[in-house]
Design an enzyme around this catalytic site. Sequence first.
Site: not given
Ligand code: NDP
Length: 487
Positions: A152, A249, A283, A461
């Site tokens: 995002n 996060e 998020c 953060e």
């Molecule tokens: P995901 O959890 O699907 O993915 C996050 C990242 O982790 C991606 O780069 C993903 O790769 C990677 N990933 C996936 N599986 C693994 C694994 N087993 N080990 C290590 N890395 C892995 O989240 P989204 O990208 O769909 O983002 C949305 C989510 O992020 C929402 O739940 C949102 O709330 C949260 N978020 C939290 C924030 C905060 O600051 N608290 C801010 C922004 C978002 P890939 O995409 O290739 O699967």
Amino acid sequence: MKAQPTASHFIDGEFVEDVAGRAIDSVYPATGAIVARLHAATPQIIESAIASAEAGQKVWAAMTGAERGRILRRAADIIRARNRELSELETLDTGKPLQETLVADASSGADALEFFGAQATAINGEYIDLGGDFVYTRREPLGVCVGIGAWNYPTQIACWKAAPALACGNAMIFKPSEVTPLCALQVASILHEAGLPKGVFNVVQGYGDVGAALATHAMVDKVSLTGSVPTGRKVMATAAADIRHVTMELGGKSPLIVFDDASIEDAVGGAMLGNFYSSGQVCSNGTRVFVQKPLLDRFLERLAERTRAIRIGDPMDELVQMGPLVSKTQLEKVAGYVEIGKAEGARLVTGGDTLSLQGMEGGYFIEPTVFADVTDDMRIAREEIFGPVMSVLSFDDEEEAIARANNTEFGLSAGVFTRDLPRAHRVIAQLQAGSCWINTYNLAPVEAPFGGVKRSGVGRENSRAAIEHYTQIKSVYVATGPVDSPY
Ligand code: NDP
């Protein structure tokens, strides 16, 4: 429109390609067109990123804080000077409207580099006087950190992780989400243009398996993840095996409580900011809007009027206020939740339809959506939707609002709108959330700690607090007299 980067990865100070890796197509969410093709990291790419980070970190940690800080601040200046170009790239990567990206993404990344660039000169230990003997502490870097980003805020997440990590003398390997692979490469290139030694900030692309390979690598000292709770759980479990540091996060389903004495325009504006900015893909969004009953009808009326007036369209048009969702998958997920809300008996006040816009028929657009008469047990009130879908719930009194607001596994954020300031502080103190707002919503300046409690995360953060999460303390006892040994 094309946005093909020089190569997929940035390692050891240069762009690197390895077409043997699985293809990653970068799609412009407003049209569905492929704007770049990249490749996921192969095991060789991962190993070279790790080796380069290990070597780079030693050079970097040997520099003074002032030297490190100067480079980070120089990078911030370059980012600001190139704000428009970087904002357009962010819009291509995410579909967020230029109206937002021009003020919220590269500039927030630059803020982080500036802030932590300044902190770099003041990361010190302490002196503890023992009346002759003394102890001093050193605040040392952790080593090689891995940053894994959600889709995002690709520029901001890369900078929010890199800036404190680097200020403290660590190296970072950053893996963007494969959905938004473009922006972090620019951050890496700019950091090197600013004078960062090679290997200190590497970017590798990939799917979840690449994230997992990085997060479990024996040479990695810390993993900072921005992502969903299920991914957080996996990464934290693997980190536990090696007692590795983590910052998590994660997601949220945050409450926004509007008391009946609130300024209605401010409360409606705050609720809209906390649900519709970035097409609701934030998020910390306040997706459960609790409105005190005497205000409910007027609140919904103004909310519906103002929501219907949101300009949806071509994100590159600066007058447009809302773009598409980031991907087809996300559109299907969000549209699915709209159907779930209707089926659960929530009242659709406005929105709810997917849109096919002229000239952008392949885009992932959906109307900003408001549900009223939502109850706590509905799935739309319990699960993170990550789209422009607001649930409005009603309540009678303060105690009830607090109890219902806290009745969730998440704990990222919370907000209160009221003119009664003692009440605002009293309520906020009882809300289980890491990042809270009174009479506003979703502002996240770098000076303030950001992060969640409960399942929304671990660590913080931004702010001085982030320094704690990218350093470890060494304590050194210094004797000034003879050794008093019983043997
Ligand atoms: P995901 O959890 O699907 O993915 C996050 C990242 O982790 C991606 O780069 C993903 O790769 C990677 N990933 C996936 N599986 C693994 C694994 N087993 N080990 C290590 N890395 C892995 O989240 P989204 O990208 O769909 O983002 C949305 C989510 O992020 C929402 O739940 C949102 O709330 C949260 N978020 C939290 C924030 C905060 O600051 N608290 C801010 C922004 C978002 P890939 O995409 O290739 O699967």
